[in-house]
Design a protein around this motif. Structure first.
Motif, PDB file in Angstrom:
ATOM      1  N   LEU A   1      -4.915  -2.058   7.803  1.00 18.75           N
ATOM      2  CA  LEU A   1      -3.415  -1.912   7.225  1.00 18.75           C
ATOM      3  C   LEU A   1      -2.361  -2.657   8.475  1.00 18.75           C
ATOM      4  O   LEU A   1      -2.968  -2.739   9.648  1.00 18.75           O
TER       5      LEU A   1
ATOM      6  N   HIS B   1       0.815  -1.254  -0.133  1.00 15.95           N
ATOM      7  CA  HIS B   1      -0.140   0.096   0.089  1.00 15.95           C
ATOM      8  C   HIS B   1       0.986   1.173  -0.128  1.00 15.95           C
ATOM      9  O   HIS B   1       1.931   1.229   0.749  1.00 15.95           O
TER      10      HIS B   1
ATOM     11  N   TYR C   1     -10.094   1.622   3.285  1.00 22.14           N
ATOM     12  CA  TYR C   1      -9.094   0.572   2.761  1.00 22.14           C
ATOM     13  C   TYR C   1      -9.026  -0.471   3.783  1.00 22.14           C
ATOM     14  O   TYR C   1      -8.326  -1.707   3.273  1.00 22.14           O
TER      15      TYR C   1
END
Length: 455
Positions: free
Chosen positions: A368, A237, A365
Motif C-alpha cells: 500500500l 483502498h 493486501y
C-alpha cells in the motif's frame, strides 16, 4: 573493479572524529578539509572511518553550491516581491527555524530556493507572497472519482533528456555516459513503451530497483533523449475496512545506512506514537498521522549534502517529500511493518516534476502507499479528507522509476552522482568526470496525458 564513490556515504553512520565534527558544524570547511587530509595519512583509521571522512569531504564540497545567499541577499529577494518586508520579519523567520541555512566558512548562508518554500504557507501568502501554483490545484474531484469508481487510470507520454551544460564540451571525442530514468514495471504501471530514443540506448530490466536507459557515446552526441509511454492505474483502498492477517512478513524491516537507522531517538519516538495501537494498520496510520501533522514542507539541498535524513527530519520537523518518506519508512520498520521507497515523477495534465513517496506492506493486501508530503500539505490547508486519502492510496499522477533507495544504476555509475540515493532526472559522466549540479542539463516534457475514463 572501479570503486563506487557513492558507497562511501553509507559509512557516514560511523561518525567522524570530534575535531572534524566541530569544524564542520561551525562551517569552517577549509580547516575541516585540512584536518581530514592529515587524518587520512594515519594508519590507525579503520576503513569505515576513512570512508566517512571522504564522504564528509564530498558533502562540504557540495554544500556551498546550494547555500549561496547572504542575509542581505535573502532579504533583497523577499523585498523584490514584497517591498515593505522588513529585516526584522526575516530574522523572526530564522529564529522560528522556517528558513534553511548553514554556516559556510564561518558565515550564515541561506538555501538558494528558500523563498519558493515559503509560498506553500497561508500566512506568507497573506503577507503578499504569491502562492505556489501546485497548491491551488483542485485534486478533490479526481480523488472523489477514484473513491467512487475504485480506481482511476491514465495513459501518459513523456520526453526526457540529459546533456552537459552549454559550453562544457571542449573535446567532441571525449567519452560520454548518461543515464535517464524510465518507467519501471510495478504494481501501478503497465503497457510501458519506448517510443523514441537516441540510438545506442541500453534499457535496464523492467524490475531494476532504479530503472534507466543508458548510453555510452562521445561528447559529439552528448544530448541523449528518450520518449516513453505508459499506463498507470491507481486503485482505491478503504483503509478502515482492512482486516490484516495475524502473522505479518518481516522483509523490508531492516536498517539501511546512512538514512534508515534505528537510533535511540527514533526508537523512543516510534514507541510513543504506536503505544496504544493494535495491529499493523493502526501502527502505520499512527506513524502517518504523526509525520503529516508534525512535519512541514521545506525544500532541501541535494541529498548528498544531508546526514541521517530520517532522524534529522524527526528532530527538526522539516523536510521535503523524500525526507518525509524516509521518516515514515524508518518508523514503520522500527514498528515491524515492511516499508520501502518509491519515486519518480508527479505528472499532471499540464507538467511533470520530481516526487517521492513510500510503500508499506499489510498481508494479505500487499503493498500500500503513503504520500506524507501530500498529506502534510493537506493538513496545512485544513483538508482532512485529502490527508486521509494519502494513507494507503496515491493517485494516477505518477511515473514510477525507482523502487529502491540508495541502489545502483544499470550499468553501475561509480562516479559521484548528483543524487547517490535516488534517480529522478538523470546522471552523466563526461571524460571520466561526473556532471554535478549546474554542469548537467536535464529536462522532462509532457507530450500527452489522456484519462482512460474522463471524470
Amino acid at each position: 573493479m572501479e570503486q563506487d564513490c557513492n558507497a562511501l556515504f553509507a559509512d557516514l553512520a560511523v561518525g567522524v572524529p570530534a575535531d572534524v565534527r566541530r569544524l564542520y558544524d561551525a562551517g569552517d570547511f577549509d580547516a575541516a578539509n585540512r584536518r581530514i587530509d592529515a587524518l587520512l595519512t594515519q594508519s590507525r583509521l579503520p576503513e569505515q572511518g576513512r570512508n566517512a571522512l571522504l564522504a564528509l569531504r564530498e558533502m562540504m564540497r557540495r554544500i556551498p553550491e546550494y547555500y549561496t545567499l547572504s542575509r542581505e541577499e535573502a532579504i533583497a529577494q523577499m523585498q523584490a516581491e514584497v517591498p515593505d518586508y522588513t529585516p526584522e520579519e526575516f530574522d523572526a523567520l530564522v529564529a522560528a527555524d522556517r528558513l534553511d541555512w548553514r554556516y559556510v566558512n564561518g558565515q550564515p548562508r541561506y538555501l538558494d530556493r528558500f523563498l519558493n518554500a515559503l509560498r506553500l504557507y497561508p500566512d506568507m501568502n497573506a503577507r503578499g507572497f504569491a502562492p505556489d501554483p501546485s497548491e491551488t490545484e483542485n485534486r478533490d474531484a479526481m480523488l472523489a472519482a477514484m473513491h467512487e469508481r475504485g480506481s482511476l487510470t491514465a495513459c501518459i507520454t513523456l520526453r526526457a533528456s540529459v546533456a552537459p551544460a552549454p559550453g562544457l564540451v571542449k573535446d567532441p571525442n571525449a567519452p560520454f555516459e548518461a543515464w535517464l530514468p524510465i518507467p519501471a514495471d510495478c504494481e501501478q504501471q503497465s503497457d510501458i513503451e519506448i517510443l523514441d530514443a537516441t540510438p545506442g540506448g541500453e534499457v535496464a530490466p523492467a524490475d531494476a530497483p532504479q530503472r534507466t536507459i543508458y548510453w555510452k557515446t562521445t561528447a559529439a552526441q552528448a544530448l541523449c533523449t528518450v520518449t516513453y509511454r505508459y499506463r498507470i492505474c491507481a486503485a482505491y483502498h478503504d483503509m478502515d475496512a482492512l482486516t490484516p492477517d495475524p502473522v505479518q512478513p518481516t522483509f523490508y524491516t531492516h536498517e539501511e545506512a546512512p538514512h534508515i537507522l534505528f537510533t535511540p531517538w527514533l526508537r523512543a519516538l516510534c514507541e510513543e506514537i504506536t503505544a496504544d495501537c493494535k495491529g499493523p494498520v493502526e501502527k502505520a496510520r499512527a506513524i502517518y498521522d504523526y509525520v503529516t501533522t508534525n512535519t512541514n514542507y521545506r525544500y532541501q539541498p541535494a541529498y548528498a549534502c544531508l546526514e541521517n535524513i530520517s532522524e534529522n527530519c524527526a528532530k527538526s520537523g522539516w523536510g521535503d517529500c523524500g525526507v518525509m518518506s524516509l521518516l515514515f519508512i524508518t518508523l514503520c520498520r522500527i514498528a515491524g511493518i515492511p516499508a520501502r521507497w518509491q519515486s519518480g515523477l508527479y505528472v499532471t495534465p499540464k507538467e511533470a516534476g520530481c516526487h517521492d513517496w513510500a510503500q508499506f506492506y499489510i498481508a494479505p493486501y500487499g503493498w500500500l502507499w503513503a504520500d506524507c508530503s501530500f498529506g502534510s500539505s493537506a493538513h496545512r490547508f485544513g483538508c482532512e479528507e485529502r490527508r486521509r486519502h494519502f494513507f494507503g492510496n496515491l493517485d494516477p499522477l505518477r511515473m514510477v522509476a525507482n523502487r529502491g533507495f540508495y541502489t545502483q544504476l544499470t550499468p553501475p555509475d561509480n562516479a559521484w552522482r548528483n543524487d547517490p540515493y535516488d534517480n529522478q532526472t538523470g546522471e552523466a559522466v563526461l571524460d571520466g568526470k561526473p556532471l554535478l549540479h549546474d554542469a548537467l542539463d536535464t529536462d522532462v516534457t509532457l507530450v500527452d496525458f489522456t484519462w482512460e475514463t474522463p471524470f
